[in-house]
Scaffold this motif. Structure first.
Motif, PDB file in Angstrom:
ATOM      1  N   ALA A 189      40.415  27.054  61.765  1.00 44.31           N
ATOM      2  CA  ALA A 189      39.015  27.362  62.069  1.00 44.31           C
ATOM      3  C   ALA A 189      38.560  26.670  63.344  1.00 44.31           C
ATOM      4  O   ALA A 189      37.955  27.302  64.221  1.00 44.31           O
ATOM      5  CB  ALA A 189      38.128  26.936  60.892  1.00 44.31           C
TER       6      ALA A 189
ATOM      7  N   LYS B 106      30.671  32.425  58.880  1.00 49.38           N
ATOM      8  CA  LYS B 106      31.366  31.326  59.563  1.00 49.38           C
ATOM      9  C   LYS B 106      30.398  30.236  60.032  1.00 49.38           C
ATOM     10  O   LYS B 106      30.823  29.209  60.540  1.00 49.38           O
ATOM     11  CB  LYS B 106      32.164  31.856  60.752  1.00 49.38           C
TER      12      LYS B 106
ATOM     13  N   PRO C 134      37.563  24.652  55.162  1.00 45.80           N
ATOM     14  CA  PRO C 134      36.350  25.242  55.740  1.00 45.80           C
ATOM     15  C   PRO C 134      35.192  25.287  54.747  1.00 45.80           C
ATOM     16  O   PRO C 134      35.377  25.134  53.549  1.00 45.80           O
ATOM     17  CB  PRO C 134      36.798  26.653  56.143  1.00 45.80           C
TER      18      PRO C 134
END
Length: 398
Positions: free
Chosen positions: A360, A332, A322
């Motif tokens: 994710a 995020k 990520p």
């Protein structure tokens, strides 16, 4: 090429199948059954072919005798029975007469699951690691329980265990199941034979975790986008101030050497979403240099835009790791932005190499937007590094 299920005769045979049922269980309830569902095509095929199907898997690590009570595969047998719509016999042993008799009594088309293979790692409260150290006697014993071996557990393919390498070394015939076959085909297409432009995206916390991936992909990718905590080691190598951000001081020189030999292939973020501590509160933003009291927890809006522009026109994208602390609502956006950019590509082959990036993408609602999301984080990472996977390597060739 490895033998696949379609290359072997499984009819009327006792087929040993290593599956990956390492699923999250809370208070005896399975909270995510994706890995069980992923094994169904292989299991159903064997049932249709009148095989006697013997399944086995690990579940987490067993470090002491007390772990066994909460890490039994019994809840998984019940869930599998529900998904298959037919009886699944469960044996709470990993060896012995009860297991042998239960397998011998199986009829064609019936399914048996035996207990967590990692129970073999602890005996009488002594850590012996018979399973995870590939104990020769255990591999031979498990191989003796069936006629042929099917490895359908990609999640452990990078491990040399008794339940994969041990059995395959001691049985007359072996092949990969449909799940592993698909994994190998997808990874080969995405990593070994990519259509260009090929863009790799590498994130996560540490450069040390991804050294092999960067090494391997520098020779294959047209661009390598780097995000996540590991980017700050590269910033440090460029002489930028990184505040309190994560940095592997012993990898700064290595990062510098990668930047020098990449000839512009490596693309770093140009800004960061920051906080003064590791917490989920509204972000501050900084350019290439961070204030002393700040730590980078995500890539910033300009980086998202930069990465999205770079991805336009890509024909192959491989993503592992990520862009930030995607578990935090305020951090995020980088991972979501990359997800969206890849998801919206037209006519591109898009691959996620398992682990946190897979979690994710699924968590953020992009599960069906990628060509392939790997089921094995560690195994796909090692494949991306160009390493041999022992659990696959031992399987017979066509």
């Amino acid at each position: 090429m490895k033998k696949t299920l379609k290359d072997v005769n499984v009819s009327n045979k006792t087929v040993l199948v290593r599956v990956d049922f390492n699923v999250p269980i809370k208070d005896g309830v399975i909270t995510d059954d994706n890995r069980i569902r992923a094994a169904l095509p292989t299991i159903n095929y064997l049932i249709e072919k009148n095989s006697k199907v013997v399944l086995f898997s690990h579940l987490s690590r067993i470090k002491e005798e007390a772990d066994k009570a909460k890490k039994s595969l019994r809840p998984i047998a019940e869930k599998l029975e529900e998904l298959l719509g037919k009886k699944v016999f469960f044996v709470d042993q990993t060896r012995g007469k009860e297991l042998e008799n239960s397998i011998n009594n199986l009829k064609n088309g019936e399914v048996l699951l035996f207990e967590n293979t990692r129970f073999e790692d602890v005996k009488d409260n002594e850590v012996v690691k018979y399973e995870s150290k590939n104990n020769e006697e255990l591999g031979k014993y498990w191989a003796s329980l069936g006629d042929l071996f099917v490895n359908d557990a990609f999640g452990t393919a990078h491990r040399k265990h008794a339940s994969n390498v041990g059995i395959a070394s001691n049985i007359s015939e072996s092949c990969v199941g449909f799940l592993v076959q698909k994994e190998l085909e997808m990874l080969a297409k995405g990593i070994d034979n990519p259509e260009h432009p090929f863009i790799a995206i590498i994130g996560g916390a540490k450069v040390s975790d991804k050294i092999g991936v960067i090494d391997n992909l520098l020779t294959k990718a047209d661009k390598i986008i780097i995000g996540g905590g590991m980017a700050y080691t590269f910033f440090k190598a460029q002489g930028h101030s990184i505040g309190k951000s994560l940095c592997e001081e012993d990898k700064v020189e290595l990062a510098k050497s990668y930047l020098e030999k990449s000839n512009g292939k490596i693309v770093l973020p140009v800004d960061s979403a920051t906080n003064n501590e590791f917490k989920d509160s509204p972000a501050n933003f900084a350019g290439l240099d961070l204030p002393e009291d700040q730590m980078g927890l995500d890539i910033g809006p300009k980086s998202i835009e930069l990465f999205q522009d770079l991805l336009k026109g890509a024909k192959t994208v491989a993503w592992n790791g990520p862009m930030g602390v995607f578990e935090f609502e305020h951090y995020k956006k980088g991972t979501v932005g990359v997800c969206e950019a890849i998801a919206n590509l037209k006519d591109a082959f898009t691959l996620i190499g398992g682990g946190d990036s897979a979690a994710a993408a699924i968590q953020l609602g992009y599960k069906d937007k990628f060509t392939h999301i790997s089921t094995g984080g560690g195994a796909s990472l090692e494949y991306m590094e160009g390493k041999v996977l022992p659990g696959i390597d031992i399987i017979q060739n066509k």
